[in-house]
Scaffold this active site. Sequence first.
Site, PDB file in Angstrom:
ATOM      1  N   ALA A  45       0.827  -1.207   0.000  1.00 29.95           N
ATOM      2  CA  ALA A  45       0.000   0.000   0.000  1.00 29.95           C
ATOM      3  C   ALA A  45       0.865   1.262   0.000  1.00 29.95           C
ATOM      4  CB  ALA A  45      -0.949  -0.008   1.194  1.00 29.95           C
ATOM      5  N   ALA A  48       2.220   1.624  -3.505  1.00 32.30           N
ATOM      6  CA  ALA A  48       1.148   2.071  -4.402  1.00 32.30           C
ATOM      7  C   ALA A  48       0.817   3.541  -4.178  1.00 32.30           C
ATOM      8  CB  ALA A  48      -0.094   1.206  -4.203  1.00 32.30           C
ATOM      9  N   GLU A  49       0.637   3.950  -2.938  1.00 28.96           N
ATOM     10  CA  GLU A  49       0.254   5.340  -2.671  1.00 28.96           C
ATOM     11  C   GLU A  49       1.379   6.300  -3.030  1.00 28.96           C
ATOM     12  OE1 GLU A  49      -2.182   8.218   0.261  1.00 28.96           O
ATOM     13  OE2 GLU A  49      -2.234   6.058   0.560  1.00 28.96           O
ATOM     14  N   THR A  50       2.607   5.913  -2.795  1.00 29.93           N
ATOM     15  CA  THR A  50       3.734   6.774  -3.147  1.00 29.93           C
ATOM     16  C   THR A  50       3.806   6.981  -4.661  1.00 29.93           C
ATOM     17  OG1 THR A  50       4.977   6.044  -1.202  1.00 29.93           O
ATOM     18  CG2 THR A  50       6.238   7.059  -2.995  1.00 29.93           C
ATOM     19  N   SER A  53       0.595   8.932  -5.884  1.00 22.92           N
ATOM     20  CA  SER A  53       0.638  10.337  -5.454  1.00 22.92           C
ATOM     21  C   SER A  53       1.675  11.118  -6.249  1.00 22.92           C
ATOM     22  CB  SER A  53       0.960  10.428  -3.963  1.00 22.92           C
ATOM     23  OG  SER A  53      -0.086   9.907  -3.194  1.00 22.92           O
TER      24      SER A  53
END
Length: 130
Positions: A45, A48-50, A53
């Site tokens: 996660a 993925a978020e890094t 974003s």
Amino acid sequence: MLGVEQLADRMGLEILKMSLDEVVGRLPVAGNKQPFGLLHGGASAVLAETLGSTLSALHAMPERFPVGLELACTHHRSATEGWVTGVARPVHVGRSTSTSEIVITDERGRRTCTAKLTCLHRDTLPATAR
């Protein structure tokens, strides 16, 4: 964008490529495992978020500032060693939101996780980042 004392830095996350079409990064499995010796789902996660974003920031900044609004991850298989690589690609890029699909694979090219990240594009930088 990835500064000192940030979670991605502590986890050993590396950005390999950045463009408006895709952001590619990788994360070592070692040091990011859960108690059973598998890559922690939260580590996937974070990757993925890094990546998602960062992709949103490439599209929105400097006029607007992306913040994560929703992250959904489906974990398909485990990784126990080596590195996992994530590729974030835009699904939607608008003025106020963007959505990315992030595909994470192991060193053998097997999909370990599919994630979707939606970011809100703010008019102002969040107060804690000023």
